[in-house]
Write an enzyme that holds these catalytic residues in place. Structure first.
Site, PDB file in Angstrom:
ATOM      1  CG  ASP A 154      11.502   0.253   1.880  1.00 11.29           C
ATOM      2  OD1 ASP A 154      10.762   0.523   2.851  1.00 11.29           O
ATOM      3  OD2 ASP A 154      12.708  -0.070   2.007  1.00 11.29           O
ATOM      4  CE1 TYR A 155       7.850  -5.823   5.595  1.00  9.09           C
ATOM      5  CE2 TYR A 155       5.793  -4.677   6.061  1.00  9.09           C
ATOM      6  CZ  TYR A 155       6.577  -5.811   6.121  1.00  9.09           C
ATOM      7  OH  TYR A 155       6.072  -6.949   6.710  1.00  9.09           O
ATOM      8  CB  SER A 156       3.697   0.070   2.623  1.00  5.25           C
ATOM      9  OG  SER A 156       3.652   0.207   4.023  1.00  5.25           O
ATOM     10  CB  SER A 158       7.897  -4.757  -1.046  1.00  4.76           C
ATOM     11  OG  SER A 158       7.777  -4.902   0.359  1.00  4.76           O
TER      12      SER A 158
END
Length: 270
Positions: A154-156, A158
């Protein structure tokens, strides 16, 4: 060149980490700081630090995960300060969970803060920049938006979206003749506590970045109107490596320790 003296500079996520450090540096250059964060106590402390050094800063409590909160903070900012000269979208969150461990709510919150908040702040402040004939929008993304990492789906994703957001803005402004500059920043892991526990296999090539150095580099990049900052330089290798077959690329990611960098991640609570 983008000068800071007497310029209104808004920084999201300004209560700690590189947001706080950038605020202190820009205040020392004569900037008039507008600081947003959810952490009211630490936000007030940063304002106090700036005031003690003779600088100017105003604080607004804002939950970057909520559209209504952003709209309210933007409305107050515009009413009390007028148009913003430099907008630094710095706020970000990370959970560091495996795909089946992250809840829908956590994934949605990551995208709300790391990606959607950029759309909302730019839509709020870009009209003022255009009306006054100039401005600068800074997107703090991540090296993981260039080369993704396990436990950071999710972080990558986003941050990859944030990078594409900046690129689209830059091209749109050039196409439409909008006198607003953009800068995107893609750093490797920074030792602020947000990524507590991460490790690197080759610290000379991929060091865990020191927050003071990163903040200083970003401030200089804004002053120099640099369009893109990638830290450290070795992260740039990800671009040509993507021309290789996928299996080769994945093998190199493993060799350089990227795929195991989050194995001991503990992080910090938001």
């Amino acid at each position: 060149m983008t000068g800071f003296r007497n310029r209104r500079v808004l920084i999201t996520g300004a209560a700690s980490g590189i947001g706080r450090l950038m605020a202190l540096r820009i205040a020392a250059r004569g900037g008039r700081l507008i600081l947003w964060d959810l952490d009211e106590a630490h936000l007030a402390a940063v304002v106090g630090e700036i005031a003690a050094a003779g600088g100017q800063a105003s604080a607004y409590v804002c939950n970057l995960a909520e559209r209504v909160s952003i709209e309210a903070a933007a409305s107050r900012t515009l009413a009390e300060h007028g148009a913003v000269d430099v907008l630094i979208n710095n706020a970000g969150i990370v959970d560091g969970k495996r795909m089946l461990e992250a809840t829908d709510e956590e994934v949605e919150r990551t995208f709300a803060v790391n990606t959607l908040a950029h759309f909302r702040t730019v839509r709020a402040f870009l009209p003022g920049m255009k009306a006054q004939g100039g401005g600068h929008i800074v997107t703090i993304a991540s090296a993981s938006g260039i080369a993704a990492v396990p436990r950071l789906a999710d972080y990558s994703a986003s941050k990859a979206a944030a990078i594409a957001f900046d690129e689209s803005l830059r091209l749109e402004f050039a196409h439409d003749g909008v006198p607003v500059k953009t800068t995107v920043v893609c750093p490797y892991y920074i030792a602020t506590g947000m990524f507590e526990g991460v490790r690197t296999r080759f610290p000379l090539l991929l060091p865990i970045m020191q927050p003071e150095a990163v903040a200083g580099r970003i401030v200089r990049a804004i002053e120099r109107d640099e369009s893109r900052v990638i830290l450290p330089w070795f992260v740039r290798c990800a671009f040509p490596l993507r021309l290789l077959p996928v299996a080769w690329f994945d093998a190199l990611m493993s060799f350089f320790g990227i795929t195991k960098s989050m194995d001991d991640f503990t992080g910090r609570k938001h």
